[in-house]
Write a protein that holds these residues in place. Structure first.
Motif, PDB file in Angstrom:
ATOM      1  N   MET A 273      35.314  67.359  21.876  1.00 35.36           N
ATOM      2  CA  MET A 273      34.179  67.935  21.179  1.00 35.36           C
ATOM      3  C   MET A 273      34.690  68.970  20.179  1.00 35.36           C
ATOM      4  O   MET A 273      35.652  69.670  20.455  1.00 35.36           O
ATOM      5  N   THR A 274      34.017  69.053  19.059  1.00 32.90           N
ATOM      6  CA  THR A 274      34.398  70.027  18.046  1.00 32.90           C
ATOM      7  C   THR A 274      33.197  70.910  17.721  1.00 32.90           C
ATOM      8  O   THR A 274      32.086  70.659  18.166  1.00 32.90           O
ATOM      9  N   SER A 275      33.435  71.923  16.904  1.00 30.45           N
ATOM     10  CA  SER A 275      32.337  72.804  16.498  1.00 30.45           C
ATOM     11  C   SER A 275      31.475  72.155  15.417  1.00 30.45           C
ATOM     12  O   SER A 275      30.459  72.686  15.042  1.00 30.45           O
TER      13      SER A 275
ATOM     14  N   GLU B 116      29.815  69.339  15.691  1.00 28.46           N
ATOM     15  CA  GLU B 116      28.929  68.369  16.345  1.00 28.46           C
ATOM     16  C   GLU B 116      29.484  66.952  16.259  1.00 28.46           C
ATOM     17  O   GLU B 116      28.783  66.003  15.941  1.00 28.46           O
ATOM     18  N   THR B 117      30.776  66.847  16.530  1.00 36.88           N
ATOM     19  CA  THR B 117      31.445  65.555  16.576  1.00 36.88           C
ATOM     20  C   THR B 117      32.234  65.444  17.867  1.00 36.88           C
ATOM     21  O   THR B 117      32.614  66.443  18.471  1.00 36.88           O
ATOM     22  N   ALA B 118      32.458  64.215  18.263  1.00 34.01           N
ATOM     23  CA  ALA B 118      33.309  63.926  19.418  1.00 34.01           C
ATOM     24  C   ALA B 118      34.474  63.088  18.916  1.00 34.01           C
ATOM     25  O   ALA B 118      34.309  62.210  18.067  1.00 34.01           O
TER      26      ALA B 118
ATOM     27  N   LEU C 285      27.709  63.292  16.523  1.00 38.45           N
ATOM     28  CA  LEU C 285      26.776  63.333  17.648  1.00 38.45           C
ATOM     29  C   LEU C 285      25.314  63.371  17.207  1.00 38.45           C
ATOM     30  O   LEU C 285      24.422  63.080  17.985  1.00 38.45           O
TER      31      LEU C 285
ATOM     32  N   GLN D 216      24.611  58.615  15.918  1.00 36.93           N
ATOM     33  CA  GLN D 216      25.602  57.860  16.676  1.00 36.93           C
ATOM     34  C   GLN D 216      25.628  56.366  16.351  1.00 36.93           C
ATOM     35  O   GLN D 216      26.304  55.601  17.025  1.00 36.93           O
TER      36      GLN D 216
ATOM     37  N   THR E 152      41.602  68.232  21.067  1.00 32.32           N
ATOM     38  CA  THR E 152      40.877  68.728  19.897  1.00 32.32           C
ATOM     39  C   THR E 152      40.685  70.228  20.010  1.00 32.32           C
ATOM     40  O   THR E 152      40.781  70.811  21.090  1.00 32.32           O
TER      41      THR E 152
ATOM     42  N   ASN F 226      38.248  73.307  17.471  1.00 36.06           N
ATOM     43  CA  ASN F 226      36.991  73.354  16.731  1.00 36.06           C
ATOM     44  C   ASN F 226      36.981  72.489  15.479  1.00 36.06           C
ATOM     45  O   ASN F 226      35.949  71.970  15.097  1.00 36.06           O
TER      46      ASN F 226
END
Length: 143
Positions: free
Chosen positions: A1-3, A5-7, A20, A23, A43, A45
């Motif tokens: 997960m990142t800051s 809003e992605t995985a 996210l 999708q 990962t 941020n």
């Protein structure tokens, strides 16, 4: 997960970045011809690190896939993780630390921990579990 809003996900032959909020389609879906060490994928941020089967680590920005740096671990059997600004790789029982903006090797932790089963880091701490199930914990913020 990142800051953002992605995985970010990794398998032995590819990595994928998923928005996210939407999708339906992945943002990036990249095949890697050398194969990837899933145990060294992590990962933070804004970036992610992959290590190929020859021991070459690559840090990329999540949004653009721009290469930030390359790190040569010189080992194919590597366990790794990263926090905001550092990549930590364990091979041969020694945890080595690199700064990820330039890929510069900084130092090794002073403890030989043997075979590592898992490793994780946050902004302050690094934890690793050895083959003998001992949990090793370092206060990385004090380094």
């Amino acid at each position: 997960m990142t800051s953002r809003e992605t995985a970010v996900a990794c398998a032995s032959s590819r990595y994928m970045i998923q928005d996210l909020r939407n999708q339906r389609f992945p943002l990036h879906d990249q095949e890697h011809r050398r194969g990837l060490r899933v145990t060294s994928f992590d990962t933070n941020n804004e970036a992610f690190i992959t290590v190929d089967n020859s021991g070459r680590a690559t840090v990329r920005r999540v949004d653009t896939l721009e290469e930030v740096c390359r790190i040569h671990t010189r080992r194919s059997n590597v366990m790794g993780c990263m926090n905001l600004g550092y990549a930590l790789m364990c091979a041969g029982g020694v945890v080595r630390v690199w700064e990820i903006e330039q890929g510069q090797y900084l130092y090794s932790m002073n403890e030989n921990i043997g075979d590592v089963k898992t490793m994780v880091a946050d902004d302050r701490y690094v934890a690793a579990v050895g083959g003998d199930t001992t949990i090793h914990l370092w206060d990385f913020g004090a380094q």
